[in-house]
Scaffold this active site. Structure first.
Site, mmCIF file in Angstrom:
data_model
loop_
_atom_site.group_PDB
_atom_site.id
_atom_site.type_symbol
_atom_site.label_atom_id
_atom_site.label_comp_id
_atom_site.label_asym_id
_atom_site.label_seq_id
_atom_site.Cartn_x
_atom_site.Cartn_y
_atom_site.Cartn_z
ATOM 1 N N SER A 89 0.760 -1.297 -0.007
ATOM 2 C CA SER A 89 0.013 -0.139 -0.171
ATOM 3 C C SER A 89 0.718 1.251 0.122
ATOM 4 C CB SER A 89 -0.654 -0.066 1.256
ATOM 5 O OG SER A 89 -0.163 0.263 2.431
ATOM 6 N N LYS A 90 0.263 2.402 -0.256
ATOM 7 C CA LYS A 90 1.029 3.763 -0.063
ATOM 8 C C LYS A 90 1.682 3.788 1.296
ATOM 9 C CE LYS A 90 -2.053 6.407 -3.035
ATOM 10 N NZ LYS A 90 -3.048 7.435 -2.663
ATOM 11 N N ARG A 91 1.345 3.194 2.347
ATOM 12 C CA ARG A 91 1.899 3.126 3.407
ATOM 13 C C ARG A 91 2.799 2.361 3.953
ATOM 14 N NH1 ARG A 91 -3.187 4.943 3.591
ATOM 15 N NH2 ARG A 91 -3.915 7.076 4.142
#
Length: 463
Positions: free
Chosen positions: A245-247
């Site tokens: 994910s982006k994080r």
């Protein structure tokens, strides 16, 4: 199919376009192209605090690099606020939405009480209008939210394009907020209005959105709008088995461009990451479009495999036009402060079979324009006192060549090994070490032909 197929990708500009979103964009784009439909790019920028213009630009750059052309867009949600407000007012008038004046503190207390009683955390309907119900007095100084009046009973069922029939009971979901106090719509509301207005027929997205889908279906029905078909694609897992994910662990699409991958390789790899066409591993984007009818999407998570991507990229590097590779390598060399050598296309053609990225190709070709430093181990092993005179003889023969080409260099090598009673590797490997800084290269005469003559002579005479 009675209406044109219309799909969309709707990234949030709160960070880079990551691999999962890129794969969803590819599936959505390919499905539209397969059916001769349209593909829409929408920027879901209602998270005002976290959305940035840099992220928007990175998303657009990623789409351009991948070659996923969109027929409409980019369309920005924050430019559509009047439309969302108008629909909210229509829903309030129709009784399918209502204003809620609960303060954040009251909501926190409500949920704390539910937790203490072992109940599911949910809005308790304090401000939900019902026949015969008396609502609380409207408090002063509280700007309300607007909530969707979700059906209390019954099930929400849809036939998911990927997962098949899915049913969720309405008692599992509550009256979600559709408009915040600042007038900005929430995701689950804005996405419905957008898909409705844009006549989206098929929504492909990550399966983390499955729990959002019942709310969205109920809002579609409350509006009397036609439902799109939903296809929820399983997540991509990283090496640690956790979702990319982006994080967490994801790398931006543009980072792969920077790291020397080709867009056709990325598209091929992403396509096989959760979709298949028989046993085909390598195929063009045109072939994918002809095959991608929405079937054969895996129901299980896909595993990101950097080694597999590198293998796919190596295949496309080998197939790539040398002039195109030269342009890409020029950019890679420029990052190192190096100018592109002459005959760069020929260099790319000679070395590309050994490389899996244009970065690796630039690593090889930098030797033509940048000093090399052979390792002490290579010098000790290959540049013995017995072979050094032969290297100097070879340098003298190269200096006297009237024609600088592979055939003349090859002849000079043969004359030198004959004069010194050596075998080919006994001269070729020391020459490689001095000229290239490494012991293994393609055919030595082909490699030397591409050198500037003076640079090569200086390196050989440093023996």
């Amino acid at each position: 199919m009675t209406s044109p197929i219309r799909t969309r990708i709707a990234p949030s500009p709160t960070g880079f376009l990551h691999l999962g979103t890129a794969r969803t964009a590819l599936f959505s784009w390919a499905y539209a192209r397969h059916h001769g439909g349209q593909f829409v790019l929408r920027i879901e920028d209602t998270d005002v605090a976290r959305s940035t213009q840099d992220s928007v630009e990175q998303i657009l750059a990623s789409m351009k690099w991948l070659g996923l052309e969109y027929d409409e867009g980019p369309i920005y949600q924050m430019q559509r606020l009047e439309r969302y407000h108008a629909v909210v007012e229509q829903m309030i008038a129709a009784g399918t939405a209502y204003r809620c004046y609960c303060t954040p503190e009251e909501l926190d207390a409500m949920k704390a009480g539910q937790e203490a009683r072992g109940e599911k955390r949910r809005y308790d309907g304090t401000w939900r209008p019902e026949p015969g119900k008396t609502l609380p007095a409207i408090p002063e100084g509280v700007t309300p939210v607007v909530r969707f009046k979700n059906p209390i009973d019954g099930d929400v069922t849809w036939d998911d394009v990927v997962k098949g029939p899915i049913t969720i009971n309405n008692r599992e979901i509550d009256d979600l907020i559709i408009l915040r106090p600042d007038g900005v719509p929430t995701y689950n509301f804005a996405v419905v209005i957008d898909d409705w207005d844009m006549a989206i027929t098929h929504v492909f997205r990550g399966d983390e959105h499955i729990n959002n889908t019942p709310w969205q279906i109920n809002i579609f029905k409350a509006l009397g709008a036609k439902l799109p078909a939903f296809g929820h694609i399983p997540v991509i897992l990283g090496d640690d088995g956790q979702k990319l994910s982006k994080r967490r662990g994801a790398v931006s699409v543009t980072a792969y461009e920077d790291n020397g991958y080709l867009p056709e390789a990325m598209l091929n790899y992403l396509a096989r990451l959760g979709w298949s066409h028989g046993d085909d591993e390598l195929f063009s984007i045109e072939q994918m479009v002809s095959w991608f009818d929405g079937s054969h999407i895996s129901k299980s998570p896909a595993q990101w495999d950097p080694a597999k991507l590198e293998w796919v990229n190596a295949h496309y590097i080998k197939q790539a036009d040398d002039a195109r590779l030269a342009t890409l390598v020029t950019a890679q060399l420029a990052k190192r402060g190096l100018s592109a050598p002459q005959r760069l296309e020929a260099m790319c053609g000679l070395f590309k079979d050994r490389c899996s990225t244009t970065v690796a190709l630039a690593d090889w070709l930098a030797m033509y324009v940048s000093p090399v430093t052979p390792s002490d181990a290579d010098r000790a092993q290959h540049l013995t006192d017995a072979v050094k005179p032969a290297v100097l003889t070879f340098a003298d023969k190269l200096e006297g060549l009237a024609t600088w080409d592979k055939a003349s260099i090859s002849a000079a090598i043969k004359e030198t090994i004959a004069a010194h009673g050596l075998k080919m590797p006994q001269l070729a490997i020391p020459v490689r070490v001095l000229a290239c800084g490494r012991a293994q290269t393609p055919s030595v005469d082909a490699v030397l032909e591409l050198f500037d003559k003076e640079i090569l002579l200086n390196r050989l005479r440093s023996v």
